[in-house]
Write a protein that holds these residues in place. Structure first.
Motif, short mmCIF file in Angstrom:
data_model
loop_
_atom_site.label_atom_id
_atom_site.label_comp_id
_atom_site.label_asym_id
_atom_site.label_seq_id
_atom_site.Cartn_x
_atom_site.Cartn_y
_atom_site.Cartn_z
N GLY A 57 -7.92 -24.79 -4.77
CA GLY A 57 -8.65 -24.00 -5.79
C GLY A 57 -8.98 -22.73 -5.08
N TRP A 58 -9.23 -22.37 -3.91
CA TRP A 58 -9.46 -21.14 -3.28
C TRP A 58 -8.11 -20.41 -3.38
CZ3 TRP A 58 -7.52 -18.07 0.34
CH2 TRP A 58 -8.23 -16.88 0.61
N HIS A 59 -7.06 -20.99 -3.10
CA HIS A 59 -5.77 -20.26 -2.97
C HIS A 59 -5.32 -19.82 -4.46
CE1 HIS A 59 -4.17 -19.90 1.09
NE2 HIS A 59 -4.98 -20.82 1.30
N ARG A 60 -5.53 -20.80 -5.49
CA ARG A 60 -5.17 -20.51 -6.81
C ARG A 60 -5.88 -19.23 -7.36
NH1 ARG A 60 -4.56 -26.24 -7.59
NH2 ARG A 60 -2.27 -26.83 -7.09
N HIS A 61 -7.38 -19.23 -7.09
CA HIS A 61 -8.23 -18.11 -7.52
C HIS A 61 -7.92 -16.89 -7.04
CE1 HIS A 61 -11.86 -16.28 -8.75
NE2 HIS A 61 -11.95 -15.55 -7.32
N VAL A 62 -7.58 -16.79 -5.66
CA VAL A 62 -7.38 -15.58 -4.93
C VAL A 62 -5.90 -14.78 -5.49
CG1 VAL A 62 -8.97 -15.75 -3.36
CG2 VAL A 62 -6.53 -16.40 -2.90
N THR A 63 -5.11 -15.69 -5.75
CA THR A 63 -3.71 -15.47 -6.42
C THR A 63 -3.75 -14.80 -7.77
OG1 THR A 63 -2.73 -17.41 -5.13
CG2 THR A 63 -1.47 -16.34 -7.01
N LEU A 64 -4.51 -15.21 -8.85
CA LEU A 64 -4.87 -14.78 -10.03
C LEU A 64 -5.74 -13.43 -9.93
CD1 LEU A 64 -5.02 -17.90 -12.12
CD2 LEU A 64 -3.11 -16.66 -11.49
N ALA A 65 -6.86 -13.59 -8.82
CA ALA A 65 -7.80 -12.34 -8.63
C ALA A 65 -6.72 -11.12 -8.22
CB ALA A 65 -8.67 -12.62 -8.04
N ALA A 106 0.67 -1.22 -0.14
CA ALA A 106 -0.16 0.13 0.08
C ALA A 106 1.03 1.25 -0.10
CB ALA A 106 -0.99 0.01 1.24
N SER A 107 0.52 2.16 -0.76
CA SER A 107 0.88 3.45 -0.89
C SER A 107 -0.29 4.57 -1.05
CB SER A 107 1.91 3.85 -1.95
OG SER A 107 1.18 3.73 -3.25
N ALA A 108 0.07 5.77 -0.78
CA ALA A 108 -0.90 6.65 -1.08
C ALA A 108 -1.78 6.72 -2.32
CB ALA A 108 -0.36 8.27 -0.62
N ASP A 109 -1.12 6.43 -3.40
CA ASP A 109 -1.64 6.17 -4.60
C ASP A 109 -2.24 5.01 -4.96
OD1 ASP A 109 -0.09 8.67 -5.11
OD2 ASP A 109 1.74 7.45 -5.89
N ARG A 110 -1.99 3.96 -4.52
CA ARG A 110 -2.67 2.52 -5.04
C ARG A 110 -2.25 1.56 -3.77
NH1 ARG A 110 1.16 3.84 -8.50
NH2 ARG A 110 -0.03 4.54 -10.05
N SER A 111 -3.01 0.39 -4.01
CA SER A 111 -2.64 -0.70 -3.14
C SER A 111 -3.16 -1.88 -3.85
CB SER A 111 -3.43 -0.64 -1.78
OG SER A 111 -4.78 -0.90 -2.02
N ALA A 112 -2.67 -3.02 -3.54
CA ALA A 112 -2.94 -4.14 -4.12
C ALA A 112 -2.35 -5.33 -3.18
CB ALA A 112 -2.23 -4.43 -5.49
N PRO A 113 -3.30 -6.50 -3.07
CA PRO A 113 -3.22 -7.56 -2.27
C PRO A 113 -1.73 -8.38 -2.88
CG PRO A 113 -4.92 -8.39 -3.49
CD PRO A 113 -4.53 -6.82 -3.97
N VAL A 114 -1.19 -8.95 -1.94
CA VAL A 114 -0.05 -9.77 -2.44
C VAL A 114 0.27 -11.30 -1.87
CG1 VAL A 114 1.63 -8.14 -3.03
CG2 VAL A 114 1.60 -8.68 -0.64
N ASN A 115 -0.67 -11.48 -0.50
CA ASN A 115 -0.74 -12.79 0.04
C ASN A 115 -1.91 -12.95 0.81
OD1 ASN A 115 0.49 -15.24 0.82
ND2 ASN A 115 1.27 -14.43 2.82
N TRP A 116 -2.39 -14.04 0.92
CA TRP A 116 -3.70 -14.54 1.41
C TRP A 116 -3.52 -15.72 2.63
CZ3 TRP A 116 -7.80 -11.36 1.11
CH2 TRP A 116 -7.73 -10.44 0.05
#
Length: 408
Positions: free
Chosen positions: A378-386, A152-162
């Protein structure tokens, strides 16, 4: 689990995600997929991985495998993608690690933000589904519970691990474990432990740089979480409950025993220390906001083992935040960044809003909660690609530096 919009809790859909810059979408997608899928041993796996991400970005409605396949190739593609997500052998951990390093290079984070994710479900066959009380909506939901770590930064954020939280009802039932393909290595843990391990495991094994960790510790064992995180050396900024008991470090009174008081009482006594702090919110208008803040040095309650030496005291900073004319304090944050100005800590805490907004406007739009299968893998692969699809949109949406002002 605070600060999360009701729509992100109840399964309601948000407004469409922001439109990406023309001409950059495909470039970023191709570059990102090349980096992410380098660990996949077969070329057909790499092609399917990119096709799945494209489908998450382009399919209409719910991002089911059927809808994704309809976009890219019909029934044959549906069978192929179903096997790729639910039954294939590719490891999602190297893909997530590659995603984290890609974002580190092209959009360096100011902090790692831990955010819970509740996934309402109609049935009880999806892995991890339980009846759970969701404090943010004040009701019991039939849902999966996961924890995401966001760059996360002030400009944008993205998930990297679940990390998916699994109750004993799942882990101690051999039949359910087998049907959901839950690995033997997955053991029982509290939701607080799940939250910490999502971050600690990532930092232990991925070679990522230390950044402040921002998290909500109000509904977990905050003391245990803070002790463990401090042992790893990571700087922490944690929102804590008003009832958390802390020792007052200042002002010291010689000969007087150290007091242990609830955090709200400590901060209530510091009302006269409040000072205004200005920051910009994460709405498109980037409006300037003003918070009143106060900071008090405190410590965690120390327990000496019988016959042992008293542990060395390490001060923390308790930050109160609120608005003029409103209840004081509205929020309480605890940090070991004792030499960082309170104004900077307030702005760092607002990254939670950045993550909440991006979850609602981007992650949910690319189907982060849409996996309808039953398996753990399957859940982990899906959220990784999402997460990869989310990153494409986050990187190709007009960023904060193109708007007036910046949070920091």
């Amino acid at each position: 689990m605070s600060g999360l919009a009701l729509s992100a809790r109840s399964g309601q859909r948000s407004q469409p995600a922001p439109v990406a810059h023309p001409g950059t979408h495909d470039v970023v997608l191709a570059e990102l997929c090349a980096a992410l899928f380098a660990s996949l041993p077969r070329s057909d796996q790499r092609r399917r991985g990119e096709a799945y991400v494209r489908g998450l970005l382009g399919a209409e409605g719910r991002k089911s495998i059927r809808n994704i396949a309809a976009l890219i190739g019909g029934q044959a593609a549906e069978q192929s993608l179903h096997h790729f997500i639910s039954s294939s052998t590719w490891d999602w951990i190297p893909v997530r690690r590659a995603l984290a390093h890609y974002l580190l290079r092209v959009a360096p984070p100011q902090a790692w933000v831990v955010r819970p994710m509740v996934i309402p479900k109609a049935g009880d066959n999806s892995v991890g589904v339980d009846r759970r009380f969701c404090a943010s909506v004040g009701q019991v939901l039939n849902a999966q519970q996961a924890v995401g770590v966001w760059s996360a930064s002030a400009d944008r954020s993205a998930p990297v691990n679940w990390r998916l939280h699994l109750s004993d009802a799942w882990l101690e039932d051999e039949l359910r474990r087998g049907q959901a393909s839950i690995p033997d290595s997955v053991r029982s843990e509290s939701l607080g432990e799940c939250t910490i391990e999502a971050y600690v495991g990532m930092m232990r094994d991925w070679g990522l740089p230390i950044r402040p960790l921002v998290l909500d510790a109000r509904e977990s064992d905050a003391l245990a979480a803070l002790h463990r995180l401090r042992a790893t050396g990571v700087p922490v900024l944690a929102q804590v409950s008003s009832s958390l008991r802390l020792t007052v470090a200042e002002p010291p009174v010689p000969g007087r025993p150290v007091e242990v008081l609830p955090a709200h009482q400590i901060m209530g006594a510091a009302r006269d220390l409040r000072r205004p702090v200005m920051w910009r919110d994460h709405t498109p208008a980037r409006a300037v906001r003003t918070s009143l803040t106060a900071a008090v040095r405190v410590g965690l309650p120390l327990h000496r083992a019988p016959g042992g030496r008293p542990p060395r005291r390490r001060d923390l900073l308790l930050i109160g935040m609120g608005e003029n004319g409103r209840r004081w304090p509205a929020e309480l944050w605890l940090t070991d960044l004792v030499n960082v100005p309170p104004a900077a800590l307030v702005r760092l805490s607002r990254l939670v809003q950045r993550v909440d907004r991006d979850f609602t406007e981007i992650a949910d739009r690319v189907g982060i909660r849409d996996f309808a299968g039953r398996s753990f893998t399957g859940w982990h692969r899906h959220v990784t690609l999402a997460s990869a699809a989310h990153s494409v949109l986050a990187l190709t949406t007009p960023a904060a530096e193109e708007r007036p002002g910046n949070v920091f």
